[in-house]
Design an enzyme around this catalytic site. Structure first.
Site, PDB file in Angstrom:
ATOM      1  N   ARG A 159      45.364  27.940  51.453  1.00  0.00           N
ATOM      2  CA  ARG A 159      46.054  29.192  51.130  1.00  0.00           C
ATOM      3  C   ARG A 159      45.180  30.391  51.459  1.00  0.00           C
ATOM      4  O   ARG A 159      45.653  31.422  51.919  1.00  0.00           O
ATOM      5  CB  ARG A 159      46.455  29.175  49.646  1.00  0.00           C
ATOM      6  CG  ARG A 159      47.373  30.313  49.262  1.00  0.00           C
ATOM      7  CD  ARG A 159      47.997  30.087  47.898  1.00  0.00           C
ATOM      8  NE  ARG A 159      46.997  30.122  46.828  1.00  0.00           N
ATOM      9  CZ  ARG A 159      47.254  29.833  45.558  1.00  0.00           C
ATOM     10  NH1 ARG A 159      48.481  29.464  45.190  1.00  0.00           N
ATOM     11  NH2 ARG A 159      46.308  29.909  44.648  1.00  0.00           N
ATOM     12  N   LYS A 162      47.403  35.862  48.637  1.00  0.00           N
ATOM     13  CA  LYS A 162      46.688  36.193  47.406  1.00  0.00           C
ATOM     14  C   LYS A 162      45.695  37.324  47.685  1.00  0.00           C
ATOM     15  O   LYS A 162      44.487  37.116  47.785  1.00  0.00           O
ATOM     16  CB  LYS A 162      45.989  34.938  46.860  1.00  0.00           C
ATOM     17  CG  LYS A 162      46.071  34.857  45.335  1.00  0.00           C
ATOM     18  CD  LYS A 162      45.693  33.490  44.841  1.00  0.00           C
ATOM     19  CE  LYS A 162      45.513  33.504  43.332  1.00  0.00           C
ATOM     20  NZ  LYS A 162      46.763  33.671  42.583  1.00  0.00           N
ATOM     21  N   GLU A 194      59.125  36.451  41.040  1.00  0.00           N
ATOM     22  CA  GLU A 194      58.132  35.823  40.167  1.00  0.00           C
ATOM     23  C   GLU A 194      57.604  36.880  39.201  1.00  0.00           C
ATOM     24  O   GLU A 194      58.111  37.994  39.165  1.00  0.00           O
ATOM     25  CB  GLU A 194      57.014  35.178  40.991  1.00  0.00           C
ATOM     26  CG  GLU A 194      56.243  36.133  41.870  1.00  0.00           C
ATOM     27  CD  GLU A 194      55.016  35.473  42.508  1.00  0.00           C
ATOM     28  OE1 GLU A 194      54.336  34.677  41.833  1.00  0.00           O
ATOM     29  OE2 GLU A 194      54.747  35.765  43.678  1.00  0.00           O
TER      30      GLU A 194
END
Ligand SMILES: *Cc1c(COP(=O)(O)O)cnc(C)c1O
Length: 341
Positions: free
Chosen positions: A82, A184, A220
């Site tokens: 990721r 992220k 989210e």
């Protein structure tokens, strides 16, 4: 070597400095070999890319002691992968996934005394991160970068059982449809600080963000993905290109299907249908699953049948199974548990 003398059940979630951190520098087009150091201070130019244009990304995972006394980490290869994707989106040089995993192993092993004992509920939180370290004044990517891993022990997320939380629908957006919501990046968090402070002032634990394009679909919260359970026990999670792909959520969906034999769906979830679900939870590394009892939409309360006292039955099973896998009480799928010591 001996475990540090901390009151593991009471340490909470503030930063506690451990003995070692990992540092690797990127210069002239390549990463150096990397070292463990005791020095927790960073000296960079005042004009560093991270300070001027927020060029940074991070990861979060945990190491902990299993029932049989090993120190392990949960799926660090997924975090490594990721982070490579985050770097691509932010024009940063990827730190290779294999080196990432090796660096996690070395950093945790060096801080072994800081890994909380099995059964304490506490864990060693691992924070890999990268930032543009060279000077940038015209808007462009930095030429030099630093990759680091720090660790800090964190207390049990749920003290005295997991009480469901109340959340609210935010009037702010978290991520643009083709923005950076799926990586992220620290910048996604900077802009969430204002809405989270509003939520807290109003007595809510978190914000539910809708899709910024149409404001009709559930995305989210600031730092966790949604799982819903239908009245006939199908586990549903929202699909959207602007959601951060939670490793916990992906693991839970796997557990639902392959361990619990439940039907699973990853699909767009309209806010309108949320009141039809039986259970709701938020998934992320920190809590695994936080049960949600109520969602407040501008004064209108959506209360899940699972109530405000305990987790719903399906979410409880998911939680018990995944934490059982993590702690070595239930056999893990191939490759999920990285043994460190
Ligand atoms: C890190 C993060 C999550 C949770 O991901 P995990 O890999 O499960 O810890 C969810 N949403 C956002 C926005 C995040 O930054």
């Amino acid at each position: 070597m001996a475990k540090k003398e901390l009151d593991w059940g009471e340490i909470g979630f503030s930063y506690i400095k451990t003995d070692y951190r990992y540092v690797s520098n990127y210069k002239d087009g390549s990463w150096d070999e990397g070292v463990l150091t005791g020095d927790d201070m960073i000296t960079i130019t005042e004009c560093a890319g991270v300070l001027q244009y927020s060029q940074s990304c991070f990861e979060g995972l945990k190491a902990y002691e299993t029932e049989d006394g090993h120190i392990v980490a949960f799926r660090p290869d997924m975090n490594g992968e990721r982070m490579v994707n985050s770097c691509k989106r932010l024009e940063m040089p990827a730190f290779p996934k294999e080196r990432f995993v090796q660096a996690v192993i070395e950093t945790v092993a060096a801080n072994e005394d800081w890994v909380p004992p099995y059964g304490s509920g506490a864990t060693l939180y691992i924070r890999p991160y990268m930032f543009g370290s060279s000077a940038v004044i015209g808007v462009k990517p930095a030429e030099e970068y630093q990759f680091r891993i720090l660790t800090t022990p964190v207390g049990p997320y749920f003290k005295g059982g997991a009480k469901p939380i109340s959340i609210r629908v935010s009037d702010f957006d978290r991520a643009a449809p083709k923005g950076t919501g799926n990586v992220k990046a620290g910048l996604n968090y900077a802009m969430s600080l204002h809405p989270i402070m509003i939520a807290h002032r109003e007595g809510f634990a978190e914000n539910l963000y809708l899709d910024a394009g149409t404001r009709t679909r559930v995305e989210e919260t600031g730092g966790a993905n949604f799982l819903f359970v239908t009245k006939d026990n199908t586990v549903v999670t929202p699909r959207s290109d602007s959601i951060l792909p939670s490793i916990t959520r992906r693991s839970l969906m796997y557990v639902a299907e392959h361990y619990l034999g439940l039907k699973t769906e990853e699909r767009p979830v309209y806010f309108d249908e949320v009141s039809d679900f039986a259970e709701c939870g938020l998934c992320g590394t920190a809590a695994v699953i936080s049960p949600v009892g109520m969602i407040n939409d501008h004064g209108h309360e959506i209360c899940f049948p699972s109530g405000m006292e305990k987790m719903g039955p399906v979410i409880q099973k998911l939680y018990d199974t995944l934490t059982g896998i993590q702690m070595g009480r239930i056999e893990a799928p191939e490759g999920w548990i990285q043994v460190i010591k």
